[in-house]
Design a protein around this motif. Structure first.
Motif, short mmCIF file in Angstrom:
data_model
loop_
_atom_site.label_atom_id
_atom_site.label_comp_id
_atom_site.label_asym_id
_atom_site.label_seq_id
_atom_site.Cartn_x
_atom_site.Cartn_y
_atom_site.Cartn_z
N VAL A 161 22.89 -7.61 93.18
CA VAL A 161 23.11 -8.68 94.16
C VAL A 161 23.06 -8.03 95.55
CG1 VAL A 161 24.71 -10.44 94.98
CG2 VAL A 161 24.53 -9.95 92.52
N LEU A 162 22.20 -8.58 96.40
CA LEU A 162 22.04 -8.01 97.74
C LEU A 162 23.34 -8.12 98.53
CD1 LEU A 162 18.50 -9.38 98.44
CD2 LEU A 162 19.17 -6.99 98.72
N ARG A 163 23.76 -7.13 99.32
CA ARG A 163 22.98 -5.92 99.44
C ARG A 163 23.51 -4.77 98.57
NH1 ARG A 163 22.79 -4.44 105.42
NH2 ARG A 163 21.12 -3.04 104.81
N ARG A 164 24.87 -4.59 98.48
CA ARG A 164 25.36 -3.35 97.87
C ARG A 164 25.22 -3.28 96.36
NH1 ARG A 164 27.24 -3.40 102.53
NH2 ARG A 164 27.11 -1.49 103.72
N GLY A 165 24.92 -4.42 95.74
CA GLY A 165 24.66 -4.36 94.30
C GLY A 165 23.37 -3.61 94.00
N PRO A 182 21.77 -0.75 95.49
CA PRO A 182 21.81 0.70 95.27
C PRO A 182 22.65 1.09 94.04
CG PRO A 182 23.04 0.09 97.27
CD PRO A 182 22.27 -1.11 96.83
N ILE A 183 23.66 0.31 93.72
CA ILE A 183 24.46 0.62 92.52
C ILE A 183 23.59 0.40 91.28
CG2 ILE A 183 26.52 0.02 91.17
CD1 ILE A 183 27.84 -0.87 93.82
N ALA A 184 22.81 -0.69 91.27
CA ALA A 184 21.90 -0.95 90.14
C ALA A 184 20.89 0.18 89.99
CB ALA A 184 21.18 -2.29 90.34
N GLU A 185 20.40 0.70 91.12
CA GLU A 185 19.43 1.79 91.07
C GLU A 185 20.04 3.05 90.48
OE1 GLU A 185 18.07 1.70 95.10
OE2 GLU A 185 16.57 0.14 94.65
N ARG A 186 21.28 3.33 90.84
CA ARG A 186 21.96 4.52 90.32
C ARG A 186 22.22 4.37 88.81
NH1 ARG A 186 24.87 6.44 95.04
NH2 ARG A 186 26.35 7.55 93.76
N LEU A 187 22.63 3.15 88.42
CA LEU A 187 22.87 2.91 86.98
C LEU A 187 21.56 3.07 86.21
CD1 LEU A 187 25.26 -0.20 87.07
CD2 LEU A 187 25.86 2.14 86.39
N ALA A 188 20.46 2.55 86.78
CA ALA A 188 19.16 2.64 86.10
C ALA A 188 18.76 4.10 85.91
CB ALA A 188 18.09 1.89 86.90
N ALA A 189 19.02 4.93 86.92
CA ALA A 189 18.67 6.36 86.82
C ALA A 189 19.46 7.01 85.69
CB ALA A 189 18.93 7.05 88.15
N LYS A 190 20.74 6.66 85.58
CA LYS A 190 21.58 7.23 84.52
C LYS A 190 21.13 6.77 83.14
CE LYS A 190 25.64 8.09 87.34
NZ LYS A 190 25.49 9.56 87.21
N ILE A 191 20.79 5.48 83.02
CA ILE A 191 20.33 4.95 81.74
C ILE A 191 19.04 5.65 81.33
CG2 ILE A 191 19.41 2.87 80.60
CD1 ILE A 191 21.51 1.27 82.27
N THR A 192 18.16 5.90 82.32
CA THR A 192 16.90 6.60 82.04
C THR A 192 17.18 8.00 81.50
OG1 THR A 192 16.04 5.43 83.96
CG2 THR A 192 14.64 7.15 83.03
N ARG A 212 36.37 -2.24 100.63
CA ARG A 212 35.01 -1.91 101.08
C ARG A 212 34.39 -0.82 100.21
NH1 ARG A 212 35.76 -1.44 107.61
NH2 ARG A 212 36.90 -3.41 107.87
N VAL A 213 33.23 -1.13 99.68
CA VAL A 213 32.50 -0.15 98.89
C VAL A 213 31.34 0.38 99.74
CG1 VAL A 213 31.10 0.21 96.82
CG2 VAL A 213 33.14 -1.25 96.72
N SER A 214 31.24 1.68 99.86
CA SER A 214 30.09 2.29 100.53
C SER A 214 29.24 2.98 99.48
CB SER A 214 30.55 3.33 101.56
OG SER A 214 31.51 2.77 102.43
N VAL A 215 27.93 2.80 99.56
CA VAL A 215 27.02 3.42 98.59
C VAL A 215 25.83 4.02 99.32
CG1 VAL A 215 26.02 3.06 96.30
CG2 VAL A 215 27.41 1.25 97.31
N THR A 216 25.52 5.25 98.97
CA THR A 216 24.29 5.85 99.49
C THR A 216 23.12 5.26 98.71
OG1 THR A 216 24.54 7.66 97.94
CG2 THR A 216 25.36 8.04 100.18
N PRO A 217 21.94 5.10 99.24
CA PRO A 217 21.55 5.50 100.59
C PRO A 217 21.78 4.41 101.64
CG PRO A 217 19.62 4.79 99.37
CD PRO A 217 20.79 4.61 98.46
N LEU A 218 22.35 3.26 101.23
CA LEU A 218 22.58 2.17 102.19
C LEU A 218 23.62 2.60 103.22
CD1 LEU A 218 21.56 -0.74 102.52
CD2 LEU A 218 23.55 -1.49 101.22
N ASP A 219 24.66 3.31 102.73
CA ASP A 219 25.69 3.82 103.63
C ASP A 219 25.60 5.35 103.65
OD1 ASP A 219 27.01 1.16 103.96
OD2 ASP A 219 27.30 1.40 101.81
#
Lengths: 307, 187
Positions: free
Chosen positions: B42-46, B48-58, B163-170
């Motif tokens: 879910v835009l926006r901070r969801g 980068p979290i989804a991308e990180r989860l996808a990398a881990k699942i891979t 507040r959640v901060s996530v790279t690379p957005l934050d």
């Protein structure tokens, strides 16, 4: 949020307003072009009346489709089917409709100033769907969207608006909006079709299409409005076509990346030759698609800010 | 928002990393692999979290789940009160019909964002299942919605802002609680 409450003319819009409308329209594009459900509930429960006191097909249908895509409840009324023909004053008509808890009027009228006048008789928001020879702001927004989609920006572009400028509400809205966005506007018309004021919105003016066509990024052909012509402003269709029509020969002299726009409906063979209307430079059908997107954006931004 | 003061940091980068690793494993366990699983942030901070989860699942399964972005602006129930220009449109380039969709967001609070996201998702197709993964569940639900995967449960008050901060957005990864003078805003 837009800086205006109603959308009556483009002169009142700031560059930020216009950018907001175009950006919001852009975000509607994947929605109306997707395979799934082509609508969003953004204006669910809002009531919109399309009051079209002058006949129109494409503008009315574009608004109706935009309203459906936003899930608004809308009804359309025409001059011929409304009580205006029974002698009711416009103010009474508006107050009667207003009493039915309407959130927005979209008004198309033969008389310039009608949408502005309606704002005085209702608490609802008013969008001008074209009033006489005055303005047609939603047309200007779809034109700007179409042009920005092609070039990626508006500032610095050279745009020629060609034809019946004196009778044209399209030009009346488009020229100031283009200037606000930093484009250079050249008005091309026979002397009988020119706007009265030579310094109008800081636009260049000329009577000779051939002098400017090679410099232009956008050639915007206006429809010759035969129904609005009082007396003979032009000697003949053939002469108009020869001097001001967009022929294949003129199209071939345009810049490689230049585009052609027309607000429709076209008089093929008069202001634009049939082959030119269908050539790769033509953005005429893109304009139709942009009409739904930008009208969605305008209604969303105007109604969304209201409690 | 303007007079908010930092009250506590409740997760640092390492804690968030561990939480995401655990959630990735949980997603695989629950779905018996990663086949048919798609992640929708879910835009926006969801996102980068989804991308990180996808990398881990891979990493774990050798299958990279498709990632989509979901904009819910036009589905909100509070658009009349706060209208914002939409600059990040929905971008889901794969069919969601029959997929196991994991909806990913940063904070689960009232549940209204998730309600809007579910409506937006259903207009795109008919997923087989929709599951919800969030970094933080801060309570105070106003709708019958719960998360399937939670990074951390954080009891909070309405006047606080999580507040959640996530790279690379934050600039960095962190979960912080801020005390705001006004009523906490439902993100």
């Amino acid at each position: 949020m837009l800086s205006v409450r109603h959308l009556i003319d483009t002169n009142s819009l700031t560059a930020d307003d216009i950018t907001q409308i175009l950006d919001t329209a852009k975000s509607f594009d994947p929605i109306v072009n997707r395979k799934g459900i082509k609508k969003v509930p953004a204006l669910r429960g809002r009531t919109i009346v399309n009051l079209f006191l002058e006949p129109s097909t494409r503008t009315l249908k574009s608004f109706e489709l935009a309203e459906k895509r936003l899930s608004a409840d809308s009804i359309s009324m025409g001059g011929a089917t409304s009580s205006v023909v029974k002698g009711e004053s416009l103010a009474d008509t508006i107050q009667t409709i207003d009493a039915m808890q309407v959130d927005m009027f979209v008004v198309r009228a033969r008389l310039a100033g009608t949408p502005q006048k309606i704002t005085e008789n209702t608490d609802a928001i008013v969008i001008n769907g074209g009033d006489g020879k005055h303005q047609h702001p939603t047309q200007a927004m779809l034109d700007l969207y179409t042009i920005r989609e092609h070039f990626g920006h508006l500032d610095g572009l050279k745009v020629a608006i060609v034809g019946d400028l004196a009778h044209s509400r399209v030009c009346g809205s488009l020229a100031p909006a283009l200037k606000t966005m930093g484009a250079d506007v050249t008005l091309v018309a026979p002397p009988t079709f020119q706007v009265g004021d030579p310094s109008w919105y800081g636009c260049e003016q000329t009577n000779h299409l051939d002098d400017v066509i090679e410099d232009m990024d956008v050639v915007y052909m206006l429809r010759v409005q035969l129904e609005r012509m009082e007396g003979a402003a032009i000697p003949s269709r053939r002469e108009y076509n020869r001097l001001y029509g967009l022929s294949l020969e003129r199209e071939a002299r345009m810049k490689p990346n230049a585009i052609i726009c027309h607000p429709g409906p076209m008089n093929r063979g008069m202001e634009i030759d049939a082959e030119v209307a269908d050539c790769p430079r033509s953005r005429i059908l893109n304009q139709v698609n942009a009409g739904v997107l930008t009208r969605m954006a305008e209604m969303y931004l105007l109604l969304g800010g209201e409690e | 928002m303007e007079q908010a003061t930092l009250k506590a940091q409740i997760m640092d980068a390492a804690a968030m990393e561990r939480a995401m690793t655990r959630i990735a494993h949980e997603i695989i366990e629950r779905n018996e692999g990663a086949q048919g699983v798609v992640l929708v942030g879910v835009l926006r901070r969801g996102v980068p979290i989804a991308e990180r989860l996808a990398a881990k699942i891979t990493e774990i399964e050798g299958v990279r789940p498709p990632i989509g972005k979901l904009d819910i602006s036009f589905y909100r129930d509070d658009y009349a009160r706060q209208i914002m220009p939409v600059l990040h449109a929905t971008d889901i380039m794969f069919p969601i019909d029959g997929a196991d969709v994991v909806l990913v967001d940063d904070v689960l609070y009232t549940g209204r964002t998730v309600r809007a996201a579910l409506d937006a998702l259903m207009d795109l197709g008919r997923p087989k299942t929709v599951q919800l993964a969030v970094m933080v569940d801060r309570g105070h639900r106003e709708l019958p919605i719960r998360a399937d995967y939670v990074g951390k449960n954080v009891p909070s008050s309405h006047t606080e802002d999580v507040r959640v901060s996530v790279t690379p957005l934050d600039e960095r990864d962190a979960v912080e609680i801020w005390e705001s003078k006004q009523e906490g805003s439902a993100q």
